[in-house]
Design a protein around this motif. Structure first.
Motif, short mmCIF file in Angstrom:
data_model
loop_
_atom_site.label_atom_id
_atom_site.label_comp_id
_atom_site.label_asym_id
_atom_site.label_seq_id
_atom_site.Cartn_x
_atom_site.Cartn_y
_atom_site.Cartn_z
N PHE A 52 0.88 -1.17 0.00
CA PHE A 52 0.00 0.00 0.00
C PHE A 52 0.92 1.22 0.00
N MET A 53 0.76 2.09 -1.01
CA MET A 53 1.56 3.31 -1.09
C MET A 53 0.68 4.49 -0.69
N VAL A 54 1.17 5.27 0.27
CA VAL A 54 0.47 6.48 0.71
C VAL A 54 1.39 7.67 0.48
N MET A 55 0.80 8.85 0.42
CA MET A 55 1.57 10.07 0.16
C MET A 55 1.33 11.07 1.29
N VAL A 56 2.42 11.67 1.79
CA VAL A 56 2.31 12.65 2.87
C VAL A 56 3.20 13.84 2.52
N ARG A 57 2.66 15.03 2.66
CA ARG A 57 3.44 16.24 2.41
C ARG A 57 4.32 16.55 3.65
N PRO A 58 5.54 17.03 3.45
CA PRO A 58 6.40 17.37 4.57
C PRO A 58 5.82 18.42 5.52
N SER A 59 4.86 19.21 5.05
CA SER A 59 4.24 20.22 5.92
C SER A 59 3.29 19.61 6.95
N ARG A 60 2.91 18.36 6.79
CA ARG A 60 1.94 17.72 7.68
C ARG A 60 2.61 17.20 8.94
N TYR A 61 1.87 17.24 10.03
CA TYR A 61 2.36 16.68 11.29
C TYR A 61 2.64 15.19 11.15
N THR A 62 1.81 14.49 10.40
CA THR A 62 2.00 13.05 10.20
C THR A 62 3.36 12.76 9.57
N TYR A 63 3.87 13.69 8.76
CA TYR A 63 5.18 13.51 8.14
C TYR A 63 6.25 13.34 9.22
N GLN A 64 6.22 14.19 10.25
CA GLN A 64 7.20 14.09 11.34
C GLN A 64 7.15 12.70 11.98
N LEU A 65 5.95 12.18 12.14
CA LEU A 65 5.79 10.89 12.80
C LEU A 65 6.22 9.74 11.90
N ILE A 66 5.77 9.75 10.65
CA ILE A 66 6.07 8.62 9.77
C ILE A 66 7.56 8.55 9.45
N GLU A 67 8.25 9.69 9.50
CA GLU A 67 9.70 9.68 9.29
C GLU A 67 10.42 8.97 10.44
N ASN A 68 9.76 8.86 11.59
CA ASN A 68 10.34 8.20 12.75
C ASN A 68 9.55 6.96 13.15
#
Length: 169
Positions: A52-68
């Motif tokens: 499953f491929m999802v897309m997240v913009r770096p401006s989103r809070y979820t980006y900070q979480l998914i990166e970690n």
């Protein structure tokens, strides 16, 4: 009760609901949890794995979480009207509010991964991160650039091996 299904058993329902909204939920290595609404994604088969491929913009809070994080879940509402929760989770930031409390959503432990599922949803995909890719602006079709990236806020694509898929009854 959680009934295991093949990753592609409910493909029609997924593809009909995804443009209306689904929940991407992530729990990072510091136990911070957030969910956000996604309307784009891809379900397929790559590297001899269901993905499953999802897309997240770096401006989103979820980006900070998914990166970690090492994983994520995608929860699909099929039988319950969650339009208000999907709207709120797509417009408000987890930096500012607790979306679970605000939207009356229940984070529930899934079967395999660390990130929770959304208890009010029916169809769930638990995914282990296997690859990520920052979009290359020069390679994006001009019509898509104009439609989705006028502000230059390109997505990062996250590919998750589907390690569990099930319906909740």
């Amino acid at each position: 009760m959680k009934e295991d299904v093949k990753f592609n058993d409910h493909l029609r329902e997924l593809l009909e609901q995804l443009p209306k909204g689904a929940f991407l939920t992530v729990k990072d290595d510091q136990d911070r949890v957030n969910t956000m609404t996604i309307g784009w994604g891809t379900l397929g088969f790559m590297w001899q794995k269901p993905v499953f491929m999802v897309m997240v913009r770096p401006s989103r809070y979820t980006y900070q979480l998914i990166e970690n994080a090492k994983d994520f879940t995608v929860s699909i509402p099929l039988n319950k009207d969650l339009k208000k929760a999907l709207a709120a989770c797509g417009t408000k930031s987890g930096r500012d509010i607790d979306k679970f409390k605000e939207c009356n959503l229940t984070p529930e432990q899934g079967k395999v991964v660390n990130s929770p599922i959304i208890g009010e949803c029916d169809l769930h995909y638990e995914c282990k991160l296997v690859y990520q890719q920052v979009m290359e602006p020069a390679l994006v079709d001009p019509s898509i650039k104009k439609l989705a990236y006028a502000k230059g806020d390109y997505h990062v694509m996250y590919y998750g091996e589907i390690v569990a898929s099930y319906v909740k009854e």
